[in-house]
Design an enzyme around this catalytic site. Structure first.
Site, PDB file in Angstrom:
ATOM      1  N   ASP A   1       0.910  -1.170   0.139  1.00 25.41           N
ATOM      2  CA  ASP A   1       0.191  -0.007   0.309  1.00 25.41           C
ATOM      3  C   ASP A   1       0.853   1.006  -0.013  1.00 25.41           C
ATOM      4  OD1 ASP A   1      -1.676  -2.202   0.706  1.00 25.41           O
ATOM      5  OD2 ASP A   1      -2.983  -0.872   2.000  1.00 25.41           O
TER       6      ASP A   1
ATOM      7  N   LYS B   1      -7.214   3.300  -2.972  1.00 19.47           N
ATOM      8  CA  LYS B   1      -7.601   3.173  -1.703  1.00 19.47           C
ATOM      9  C   LYS B   1      -7.844   4.710  -1.217  1.00 19.47           C
ATOM     10  CE  LYS B   1      -5.066   2.064   2.657  1.00 19.47           C
ATOM     11  NZ  LYS B   1      -4.021   1.420   3.235  1.00 19.47           N
TER      12      LYS B   1
ATOM     13  N   LYS C   1     -10.372   0.076  -2.000  1.00 15.08           N
ATOM     14  CA  LYS C   1     -10.223   0.083  -0.548  1.00 15.08           C
ATOM     15  C   LYS C   1     -10.702   1.141   0.374  1.00 15.08           C
ATOM     16  CE  LYS C   1      -6.962  -1.260   3.051  1.00 15.08           C
ATOM     17  NZ  LYS C   1      -5.409  -1.779   3.191  1.00 15.08           N
TER      18      LYS C   1
END
Length: 317
Positions: free
Chosen positions: A163, A226, A262
Protein backbone atom coordinates in the site's frame (compact mmCIF):
# COMPACT_ATOMS: atom_id res chain seq x y z
CA UNK A 1 7.17 -0.77 -18.91
CA UNK A 2 6.47 -3.91 -20.93
CA UNK A 3 4.26 -5.18 -18.10
CA UNK A 4 1.71 -2.46 -18.80
CA UNK A 5 2.11 -1.96 -22.53
CA UNK A 6 1.09 -5.51 -23.32
CA UNK A 7 -2.41 -4.82 -22.00
CA UNK A 8 -3.04 -2.16 -24.64
CA UNK A 9 -4.59 1.28 -24.33
CA UNK A 10 -5.04 2.63 -20.83
CA UNK A 11 -1.57 1.79 -19.51
CA UNK A 12 1.78 3.52 -19.66
CA UNK A 13 3.41 4.39 -22.94
CA UNK A 14 7.13 4.30 -23.61
CA UNK A 15 8.47 7.53 -22.01
CA UNK A 16 10.77 7.95 -25.02
CA UNK A 17 7.70 8.53 -27.22
CA UNK A 18 6.85 11.67 -25.31
CA UNK A 19 10.36 13.16 -25.52
CA UNK A 20 10.37 13.05 -29.32
CA UNK A 21 7.83 15.89 -29.41
CA UNK A 22 7.92 17.94 -26.21
CA UNK A 23 5.10 20.20 -27.44
CA UNK A 24 2.52 17.46 -27.73
CA UNK A 25 -0.14 16.92 -25.10
CA UNK A 26 1.12 14.88 -22.17
CA UNK A 27 0.11 11.23 -22.15
CA UNK A 28 -1.44 11.82 -18.74
CA UNK A 29 -3.66 14.61 -20.03
CA UNK A 30 -4.63 12.33 -22.93
CA UNK A 31 -5.56 9.59 -20.46
CA UNK A 32 -7.71 12.00 -18.43
CA UNK A 33 -9.45 13.37 -21.52
CA UNK A 34 -11.15 10.00 -22.01
CA UNK A 35 -13.16 10.54 -18.83
CA UNK A 36 -15.46 13.18 -17.36
CA UNK A 37 -13.38 14.73 -14.58
CA UNK A 38 -15.42 17.92 -14.19
CA UNK A 39 -17.59 16.95 -11.26
CA UNK A 40 -19.85 19.01 -9.02
CA UNK A 41 -19.27 18.24 -5.35
CA UNK A 42 -22.87 18.99 -4.35
CA UNK A 43 -24.23 16.70 -7.06
CA UNK A 44 -21.92 13.89 -5.95
CA UNK A 45 -23.05 14.34 -2.34
CA UNK A 46 -26.70 14.21 -3.41
CA UNK A 47 -26.24 11.10 -5.58
CA UNK A 48 -24.32 9.36 -2.80
CA UNK A 49 -26.98 10.14 -0.19
CA UNK A 50 -29.77 8.91 -2.46
CA UNK A 51 -27.97 5.67 -3.24
CA UNK A 52 -27.34 4.94 0.44
CA UNK A 53 -30.89 5.84 1.45
CA UNK A 54 -32.37 3.60 -1.23
CA UNK A 55 -30.20 0.51 -0.91
CA UNK A 56 -28.38 0.32 2.43
CA UNK A 57 -31.05 -1.42 4.47
CA UNK A 58 -31.38 -4.31 2.02
CA UNK A 59 -27.67 -5.04 2.62
CA UNK A 60 -27.97 -5.09 6.41
CA UNK A 61 -27.87 -8.89 6.61
CA UNK A 62 -25.83 -11.54 8.39
CA UNK A 63 -24.36 -12.82 5.13
CA UNK A 64 -23.17 -9.37 4.10
CA UNK A 65 -21.55 -8.86 7.52
CA UNK A 66 -19.73 -12.20 7.18
CA UNK A 67 -18.52 -11.13 3.76
CA UNK A 68 -17.35 -7.75 5.06
CA UNK A 69 -15.38 -9.44 7.83
CA UNK A 70 -13.59 -11.48 5.15
CA UNK A 71 -12.67 -8.21 3.37
CA UNK A 72 -10.87 -6.63 6.34
CA UNK A 73 -7.21 -5.66 6.11
CA UNK A 74 -6.63 -5.98 9.87
CA UNK A 75 -4.29 -3.11 10.50
CA UNK A 76 -1.80 -2.01 13.13
CA UNK A 77 0.21 1.09 12.21
CA UNK A 78 1.17 2.59 15.55
CA UNK A 79 4.43 4.09 16.72
CA UNK A 80 4.17 1.70 19.67
CA UNK A 81 4.16 -1.43 17.47
CA UNK A 82 6.89 -3.87 18.42
CA UNK A 83 7.83 -7.37 17.33
CA UNK A 84 6.09 -8.68 20.45
CA UNK A 85 2.86 -6.75 19.90
CA UNK A 86 2.72 -7.61 16.19
CA UNK A 87 3.37 -11.26 16.97
CA UNK A 88 0.43 -11.28 19.39
CA UNK A 89 -1.68 -9.43 16.81
CA UNK A 90 -0.88 -12.13 14.25
CA UNK A 91 -1.47 -14.97 16.69
CA UNK A 92 -5.03 -13.71 17.17
CA UNK A 93 -5.62 -14.23 13.45
CA UNK A 94 -4.25 -17.77 13.82
CA UNK A 95 -6.51 -18.44 16.80
CA UNK A 96 -9.56 -17.22 14.89
CA UNK A 97 -9.47 -20.37 12.76
CA UNK A 98 -10.06 -22.63 15.78
CA UNK A 99 -12.42 -20.29 17.63
CA UNK A 100 -14.70 -19.60 14.65
CA UNK A 101 -14.30 -22.54 12.25
CA UNK A 102 -17.49 -21.67 10.36
CA UNK A 103 -16.39 -18.13 9.51
CA UNK A 104 -13.90 -16.93 6.91
CA UNK A 105 -10.92 -15.09 8.35
CA UNK A 106 -9.83 -11.52 7.65
CA UNK A 107 -8.35 -10.87 4.20
CA UNK A 108 -4.96 -9.58 5.30
CA UNK A 109 -2.80 -8.29 8.12
CA UNK A 110 -1.45 -4.81 7.34
CA UNK A 111 1.74 -3.60 9.06
CA UNK A 112 4.81 -1.44 8.56
CA UNK A 113 7.52 -3.02 6.35
CA UNK A 114 9.87 -3.73 9.24
CA UNK A 115 7.15 -5.94 10.75
CA UNK A 116 6.55 -8.07 7.64
CA UNK A 117 9.06 -10.70 8.66
CA UNK A 118 7.55 -11.25 12.12
CA UNK A 119 4.07 -11.60 10.56
CA UNK A 120 5.46 -13.97 7.93
CA UNK A 121 7.13 -16.09 10.63
CA UNK A 122 4.03 -16.14 12.86
CA UNK A 123 1.11 -16.35 10.45
CA UNK A 124 -0.36 -19.84 10.09
CA UNK A 125 -3.92 -19.08 8.94
CA UNK A 126 -4.65 -19.96 5.34
CA UNK A 127 -5.85 -17.37 2.83
CA UNK A 128 -4.66 -14.39 4.89
CA UNK A 129 -2.32 -12.05 3.02
CA UNK A 130 0.48 -9.92 4.43
CA UNK A 131 0.11 -6.27 3.40
CA UNK A 132 2.68 -3.57 4.06
CA UNK A 133 2.40 0.19 3.82
CA UNK A 134 5.44 1.49 1.97
CA UNK A 135 6.93 4.34 0.00
CA UNK A 136 7.35 6.82 2.83
CA UNK A 137 3.90 6.14 4.29
CA UNK A 138 1.88 8.14 5.29
CA UNK A 139 3.23 11.37 3.75
CA UNK A 140 5.01 9.86 0.70
CA UNK A 141 7.60 12.59 1.26
CA UNK A 142 10.90 10.87 0.62
CA UNK A 143 13.24 9.99 -2.22
CA UNK A 144 12.02 7.58 -4.90
CA UNK A 145 15.15 5.52 -4.26
CA UNK A 146 14.03 5.09 -0.65
CA UNK A 147 10.49 4.20 -1.76
CA UNK A 148 11.83 1.55 -4.14
CA UNK A 149 14.19 0.11 -1.54
CA UNK A 150 11.53 0.03 1.18
CA UNK A 151 9.04 -1.68 -1.13
CA UNK A 152 11.59 -4.26 -2.31
CA UNK A 153 12.59 -4.98 1.29
CA UNK A 154 8.96 -5.40 2.37
CA UNK A 155 8.36 -7.89 -0.43
CA UNK A 156 11.57 -9.74 0.39
CA UNK A 157 10.45 -9.96 4.04
CA UNK A 158 7.20 -11.65 3.05
CA UNK A 159 4.70 -8.99 1.97
CA UNK A 160 2.07 -10.15 -0.53
CA UNK A 161 0.61 -6.68 -1.05
CA UNK A 162 1.97 -3.14 -0.93
CA UNK A 163 0.00 0.00 0.00
CA UNK A 164 1.59 3.28 -1.13
CA UNK A 165 0.46 6.91 -1.09
CA UNK A 166 0.51 9.09 -4.20
CA UNK A 167 2.73 12.15 -4.08
CA UNK A 168 -0.17 14.44 -3.22
CA UNK A 169 1.90 17.60 -3.51
CA UNK A 170 3.02 16.70 -7.01
CA UNK A 171 -0.54 15.92 -8.05
CA UNK A 172 -1.97 19.16 -6.66
CA UNK A 173 0.76 21.21 -8.36
CA UNK A 174 -0.02 19.57 -11.71
CA UNK A 175 3.10 17.42 -11.86
CA UNK A 176 1.24 14.34 -13.06
CA UNK A 177 4.40 12.95 -14.64
CA UNK A 178 6.29 13.03 -11.34
CA UNK A 179 3.44 11.38 -9.46
CA UNK A 180 2.82 8.76 -12.15
CA UNK A 181 6.47 7.86 -12.68
CA UNK A 182 6.66 6.87 -9.02
CA UNK A 183 3.58 4.65 -9.19
CA UNK A 184 4.84 2.95 -12.35
CA UNK A 185 8.27 2.36 -10.81
CA UNK A 186 6.80 0.91 -7.63
CA UNK A 187 4.40 -1.30 -9.59
CA UNK A 188 7.39 -2.61 -11.49
CA UNK A 189 9.03 -3.51 -8.16
CA UNK A 190 5.83 -5.30 -7.07
CA UNK A 191 5.51 -7.33 -10.26
CA UNK A 192 2.52 -9.63 -9.86
CA UNK A 193 2.02 -8.67 -6.20
CA UNK A 194 -0.91 -6.32 -5.60
CA UNK A 195 -0.14 -2.60 -5.42
CA UNK A 196 -2.76 -0.56 -3.57
CA UNK A 197 -2.49 3.16 -4.30
CA UNK A 198 -3.76 5.53 -1.61
CA UNK A 199 -5.14 8.83 -2.89
CA UNK A 200 -5.46 10.57 0.50
CA UNK A 201 -8.81 11.88 -0.68
CA UNK A 202 -9.24 14.27 2.26
CA UNK A 203 -6.26 16.26 1.00
CA UNK A 204 -7.36 16.41 -2.64
CA UNK A 205 -10.03 19.04 -2.06
CA UNK A 206 -12.66 18.15 -4.65
CA UNK A 207 -14.51 15.32 -6.38
CA UNK A 208 -12.83 16.33 -9.65
CA UNK A 209 -9.37 15.86 -8.14
CA UNK A 210 -10.38 12.51 -6.66
CA UNK A 211 -11.57 11.38 -10.11
CA UNK A 212 -8.34 12.52 -11.76
CA UNK A 213 -6.12 10.88 -9.14
CA UNK A 214 -8.14 7.66 -9.46
CA UNK A 215 -7.77 7.54 -13.25
CA UNK A 216 -4.05 8.35 -13.19
CA UNK A 217 -3.33 5.77 -10.49
CA UNK A 218 -5.13 3.02 -12.42
CA UNK A 219 -3.46 4.13 -15.67
CA UNK A 220 -0.09 3.64 -13.99
CA UNK A 221 -0.79 0.09 -12.84
CA UNK A 222 -2.61 0.27 -9.50
CA UNK A 223 -4.32 -3.03 -8.66
CA UNK A 224 -6.43 -1.25 -6.02
CA UNK A 225 -7.19 2.37 -5.34
CA UNK A 226 -7.61 3.26 -1.68
CA UNK A 227 -9.15 6.32 -0.06
CA UNK A 228 -6.89 7.26 2.82
CA UNK A 229 -4.01 6.55 5.14
CA UNK A 230 -6.16 7.08 8.22
CA UNK A 231 -3.52 9.57 9.38
CA UNK A 232 -5.18 12.63 7.80
CA UNK A 233 -8.61 14.18 8.36
CA UNK A 234 -11.04 13.73 6.76
CA UNK A 235 -10.28 10.11 5.97
CA UNK A 236 -12.63 7.88 3.94
CA UNK A 237 -15.99 9.41 3.03
CA UNK A 238 -18.94 7.93 1.13
CA UNK A 239 -18.67 10.75 -1.42
CA UNK A 240 -15.02 9.93 -2.16
CA UNK A 241 -15.96 6.26 -2.44
CA UNK A 242 -18.71 7.10 -4.91
CA UNK A 243 -16.31 9.02 -7.15
CA UNK A 244 -13.61 6.33 -6.95
CA UNK A 245 -16.02 3.49 -7.73
CA UNK A 246 -17.43 5.45 -10.65
CA UNK A 247 -13.87 5.93 -11.90
CA UNK A 248 -13.15 2.20 -11.52
CA UNK A 249 -16.27 1.36 -13.53
CA UNK A 250 -15.45 3.81 -16.32
CA UNK A 251 -11.84 2.64 -16.41
CA UNK A 252 -13.00 -0.98 -16.73
CA UNK A 253 -15.33 -0.06 -19.60
CA UNK A 254 -12.44 1.75 -21.33
CA UNK A 255 -9.67 -0.81 -20.76
CA UNK A 256 -11.24 -4.09 -19.67
CA UNK A 257 -9.18 -4.14 -16.47
CA UNK A 258 -10.88 -4.59 -13.08
CA UNK A 259 -9.23 -2.52 -10.35
CA UNK A 260 -10.10 -3.08 -6.69
CA UNK A 261 -11.39 -0.54 -4.17
CA UNK A 262 -10.34 -0.10 -0.54
CA UNK A 263 -11.86 2.46 1.81
CA UNK A 264 -9.71 3.04 4.88
CA UNK A 265 -9.55 5.48 7.77
CA UNK A 266 -12.50 6.47 9.88
CA UNK A 267 -14.44 3.23 9.38
CA UNK A 268 -15.73 3.15 12.93
CA UNK A 269 -18.98 1.22 12.74
CA UNK A 270 -20.76 -1.63 11.00
CA UNK A 271 -23.01 1.00 9.42
CA UNK A 272 -19.94 2.64 7.85
CA UNK A 273 -18.88 -0.70 6.37
CA UNK A 274 -22.39 -1.31 5.00
CA UNK A 275 -22.30 2.12 3.35
CA UNK A 276 -19.14 1.23 1.42
CA UNK A 277 -20.49 -2.20 0.55
CA UNK A 278 -23.65 -0.60 -0.82
CA UNK A 279 -21.70 1.85 -2.98
CA UNK A 280 -19.51 -0.93 -4.41
CA UNK A 281 -22.49 -3.20 -5.05
CA UNK A 282 -24.56 -0.54 -6.79
CA UNK A 283 -21.82 1.08 -8.86
CA UNK A 284 -19.56 -1.87 -9.63
CA UNK A 285 -21.76 -4.92 -9.21
CA UNK A 286 -21.36 -8.49 -8.03
CA UNK A 287 -17.99 -9.00 -9.74
CA UNK A 288 -16.43 -6.63 -7.22
CA UNK A 289 -18.01 -8.35 -4.21
CA UNK A 290 -14.96 -10.50 -3.51
CA UNK A 291 -12.00 -9.74 -1.29
CA UNK A 292 -9.82 -9.86 -4.40
CA UNK A 293 -11.43 -6.55 -5.41
CA UNK A 294 -12.86 -5.08 -2.21
CA UNK A 295 -11.06 -4.46 1.07
CA UNK A 296 -11.71 -2.46 4.23
CA UNK A 297 -8.72 -0.94 5.97
CA UNK A 298 -9.50 -0.95 9.69
CA UNK A 299 -8.63 -2.37 13.07
CA UNK A 300 -11.64 -1.51 15.24
CA UNK A 301 -14.23 -2.84 12.79
CA UNK A 302 -13.25 -6.51 13.21
CA UNK A 303 -14.66 -6.84 16.74
CA UNK A 304 -17.76 -4.81 15.87
CA UNK A 305 -18.61 -7.01 12.89
CA UNK A 306 -17.80 -10.17 14.81
CA UNK A 307 -20.11 -9.08 17.63
CA UNK A 308 -23.03 -8.65 15.22
CA UNK A 309 -22.25 -11.95 13.47
CA UNK A 310 -22.19 -14.02 16.66
CA UNK A 311 -24.99 -12.03 18.33
CA UNK A 312 -23.18 -10.82 21.44
CA UNK A 313 -20.46 -8.31 22.27
CA UNK A 314 -17.11 -9.85 21.40
CA UNK A 315 -13.62 -8.43 21.85
CA UNK A 316 -11.60 -11.14 20.20
CA UNK A 317 -8.98 -9.00 18.43
Amino acid sequence: MEHYREHGDGYGYNPEDERENPNQTSKYDEALHKYNTKLNDDEIAEKTAKLIEKHLEENNTLEVKKFLFNCIDLTTLKCTDSETSVMKFTEKVNEFVDRYPDLKNVAAICVYPNMAEIVNDTLEADDVKIACVSGGFPSSQTFIEVKVAETAMALHAGADEIDIVISVGKFLSGDYEGMCDEIEELKEVCGDKHLKVILETGALGSASNIKKASILSMYCGADFIKTSTGKEKPAATPEAAYVMCQAIKEYFLETGRKVGFKPAGGINSVHDALVYYTIVKELLGEEWLTNERFRLGTSRLANLLLSEIVGSETKFF
